[in-house]
Scaffold this motif. Structure first.
Motif: not given
Length: 460
Positions: A381-385, A387, A399, A403-404, A407-408
């Motif tokens: 999920h690119d918007p989490y970059e 983080m 991080p 959260f996530a 994914i991170t």
């Protein structure tokens, strides 16, 4: 141990696999006395039920295994294996009851049910042996079963006997079995080889860190497997509590998985040029351990701020992935017991994975269904970059906020490869409760699906 089918035998007992909805009708086909015995035994065809019937003047000896119904089979895998472990000692041949598309899966399940981890304790073997059903690919099923057995045994072995040198020896043994080439970079030589984060994570341990590099095959598309080989994870200076450290012998489950998959690939003679990279380390506590707030410079040149020394797996994988990417293979796959967040998301039975390649996803999902090796796609999920981008370095290894987490971690790893030919598996590698064909303990996840999908993935 070696998992094999029994040789064909004229005295093999016919094993009738009986779906629950057919049990009553099947019993009526038996001679009167035999049918009475079957009814008195309470045989209904439920999963795991068995029935052994002695020979009569009208019938030879036979056995039955309950196969449940569509609903109960959907709730699990390897239904036949649930009965196989309960059958009396003997050699059996399947006499109908399993559809052609499930025959190889159920035959594999029988072999997997016979797996025993008996290095430290005598365990009674399973003495119900199966003659390979007609029409199945015997060599392939045995290769898959023994690849899975290798993975299980490596994970089950405690760190006292499965440190970085032992993992290296397991890789060397596998290379010798298949005439593969292997090179290993150990200790301070990692710095000379520009593998600084592998060195940093493992330098505090008495057993030196190393990078295992195995190659096999000279023709076909190129595949590089990267497996996390953290042979024990104390958490480092961010020490884990005891309850969280209890299963950390399995933190090399990614390495075990890729070695098991490598065996499957090589034993089946796949037309693939295979490379296996395993950073093998222990994350230990000592005066020279890497510290929170340290800044490490990776092989790729990206700097990493250490905000938790217990997020070490992504660090050793990052250097190995950079090395893998430099070779420009057609496909890179990493496998790791990387985050607890993945287990919270999907539990222990599913293998979550990340991929941006639609062809890879389509092939893997179809194969996972075909071979009963479930996977679940999670997003890069690119918007989490943002983080994973701290204030004073290129990347943050842990991080804040929680959260996530899976994914991170995947996004962190993706920074060290180029293109969309990369897939990452965040596996658990452990069967917490025994199930058909899967004893409690180490287990492979995603590897059978990958083996089935590789032809389509690499010839897209």
């Amino acid at each position: 141990m070696s998992l094999r089918f029994a040789p064909a035998a004229s005295d093999a007992v016919a094993l009738h696999v009986i779906p629950q909805e057919d049990a009553a009708a099947w019993i009526k086909t038996l001679p009167e006395a035999t049918a009475a015995w079957a009814q008195a035994s309470g045989f209904t065809g439920a999963i795991g039920q068995t029935l052994s019937l002695p020979a009569t003047a009208e019938w030879p000896a036979l056995a039955a295994a309950g196969y449940g119904n569509a609903a109960t089979r959907k709730r699990g895998r390897f239904a036949l294996a649930a009965a196989a472990v309960k059958l009396p000692k003997g050699t059996y041949r399947i006499a109908g009851g399993i559809s052609d598309d499930q025959l190889e899966i159920e035959a594999l399940g029988w072999l997997l049910a016979s797996y025993r981890f008996d290095r430290y304790k005598t365990i009674a073997p399973m003495e119900a042996y199966l003659v390979a059903p007609d029409g199945v690919d015997v060599a392939r099923i045995e290769a898959i079963a023994n690849g899975e057995a290798l993975t299980r045994t490596l994970i089950n072995t405690p760190a006292s006997d499965m440190g970085p040198p032992d993992l290296e020896q397991a890789a060397r043994d596998l290379a010798a079995q298949h005439d593969a080439r292997i090179e290993v970079t150990v200790g301070d030589d990692l710095l000379a080889a520009n593998l600084p984060m592998i060195h940093a994570v493992g330098r505090a341990a008495d057993r030196a860190p190393r990078l295992i590099d195995m190659r096999w095959g000279d023709t076909g598309p190129t595949l590089t497997l990267v497996g996390k080989g953290v042979c024990f994870d104390t958490g480092g200076l961010n020490l884990k509590p005891g309850a969280s450290m209890g299963l950390m012998k399995k933190d090399m489950g990614g390495a075990a998985a890729v070695l098991g998959l490598a065996h499957m690939i090589m034993a089946t003679g796949a037309r693939i040029q295979l490379r296996v990279l395993i950073p093998a380390v222990e994350n230990s506590v000592a005066g020279n351990a890497f510290r929170p707030q340290d800044i490490l410079t990776s092989r790729k040149g990206l700097t990493v701020e250490i905000n938790n020394t217990d997020a070490e797996g992504r660090l050793v994988l990052a250097d190995a992935l950079t090395l893998a990417d430099e070779g420009k293979p057609d496909q890179i796959i990493s496998m790791a017991t990387l985050t607890g967040a993945a287990r919270v998301a999907v539990g222990p039975d599913l293998a979550p994975y990340f991929s941006d390649n639609p062809q890879f996803v389509a092939a893997l999902e179809a194969s996972a269904e075909n071979v009963a090796d479930p996977v679940w796609r999670l997003p890069f999920h690119d918007p989490y970059e943002a983080m994973i981008e701290p204030a004073i370095a290129d990347l943050d290894n842990a991080p804040s906020g929680g959260f996530a987490g899976c994914i991170t971690a995947a996004l962190f790893l993706r920074r060290f490869v180029t293109g969309s030919n990369y897939a990452h598996f965040d596996i658990y590698g452990w069967q917490p409760v025994a199930a058909p064909a899967r004893a409690k303990g180490g287990v492979g996840q995603g590897t059978r699906a990958l083996l089935d999908a590789l032809d389509r993935i690499l010839t897209k």
